[in-house]
Design a protein around this motif. Structure first.
Motif, short mmCIF file in Angstrom:
data_model
loop_
_atom_site.label_atom_id
_atom_site.label_comp_id
_atom_site.label_asym_id
_atom_site.label_seq_id
_atom_site.Cartn_x
_atom_site.Cartn_y
_atom_site.Cartn_z
N ALA A 63 -21.00 24.31 -24.60
CA ALA A 63 -21.78 23.88 -23.44
C ALA A 63 -22.85 22.87 -23.84
N LEU A 171 -24.00 28.50 -21.28
CA LEU A 171 -23.27 29.72 -21.60
C LEU A 171 -22.52 29.56 -22.92
N GLU A 175 -18.45 28.27 -19.96
CA GLU A 175 -19.39 27.24 -19.53
C GLU A 175 -18.80 26.32 -18.47
N CYS A 178 -19.53 26.64 -14.68
CA CYS A 178 -20.70 25.98 -14.11
C CYS A 178 -20.37 24.58 -13.60
#
Length: 244
Positions: A63, A171, A175, A178
């Motif tokens: 991420a 995260l 990730e 998101c």
């Protein structure tokens, strides 16, 4: 693209680069070395002027590596790729064509699972093909336990929209959930076309023994974050959503 240049994945990275080289659109790739030794970078990638390399002094996770790579992105549109996957022919040009000719904020497509024997199996996401207004995609993700509405790596969006949602959050896994929040900020379109080949193999992150330990928490965070963003932005189509 984030990578740790692990020896068992370098062959996959070669294939990803070859698939980019076969595209019929102009592109530039930012390869974020997540704590990896730059000396391990394959010569074919190192010699390609279209591949910009971001060396990170220590491993920070996919991420963070991807978000920092956005700082180097110079194009008006951006998409993501894992270092073990493949971009099929015409994937970039078809999505770019729709972005450039429709004024939409994002364009996505289907993905296909790529197996060791070379076979492909279509993954048809819950969102139907066609245009979707801001926020409408989230209606197809009623709870964090349900299948995600669109494959995140199939989404090509205008670069400033990725920045506006904070990229891929922070995260340690999941990730890319998101990244789905970009569909809140602008209208987009799902093409009934495979634009990404998702490689299935024993060494991928989702196959590791400890993967399930954080999966539910990552899904819940991304799902709630998307719901909260919808609330801040105002009324949006949210049919099927319910609290958890």
């Amino acid at each position: 693209m984030a990578t740790r240049l692990r020896p068992e994945r370098l062959g996959y990275l070669h294939e990803l680069h070859a698939s980019l080289d076969a595209q019929d659109a102009d592109w530039e790739a930012v390869l974020a070395l997540d704590g990896a030794d730059p000396a391990l970078l394959p010569a074919t990638l190192a010699a390609d002027p279209r591949v910009r390399v971001l060396g990170l002094p220590r491993a920070v996770g996919a991420a963070c590596a991807r978000n920092l790579a956005v700082n180097l992105a110079r194009g008006k549109a951006l998409t993501w790729a894992d270092d073990d996957d493949v971009i099929p022919r015409f994937s970039l040009s078809s999505r770019l064509h729709h972005l450039n000719n429709t004024g939409l904020g994002w364009v996505a497509g289907y993905s296909a699972d790529l197996h060791d024997d070379g076979s492909l199996h279509l993954w048809r996401c819950p969102v139907p093909p066609g245009r979707h207004e801001p926020g409408a995609v989230w209606a197809y993700w009623p709870t964090p336990r349900h299948t995600i509405p669109i494959g995140p790596t199939t989404i090509m969006a205008r670069t400033h929209l990725w920045s506006a949602i904070g990229g891929m959050g922070g995260l340690v896994q999941g990730e890319d959930y998101c990244a789905l929040k970009v569909t809140h900020l602008a209208a987009g379109e799902l093409l009934p076309q495979v634009v990404y080949h998702y490689r299935k193999h024993a060494r991928q992150l989702t196959k590791q023994a400890d993967y399930d330990e954080l999966e539910n928490a990552a899904r819940l965070f991304a799902w709630r974050s998307g719901n909260d963003l919808a609330g801040v932005l105002g009324p949006r189509p949210r049919t099927g959503l319910r609290d958890v």
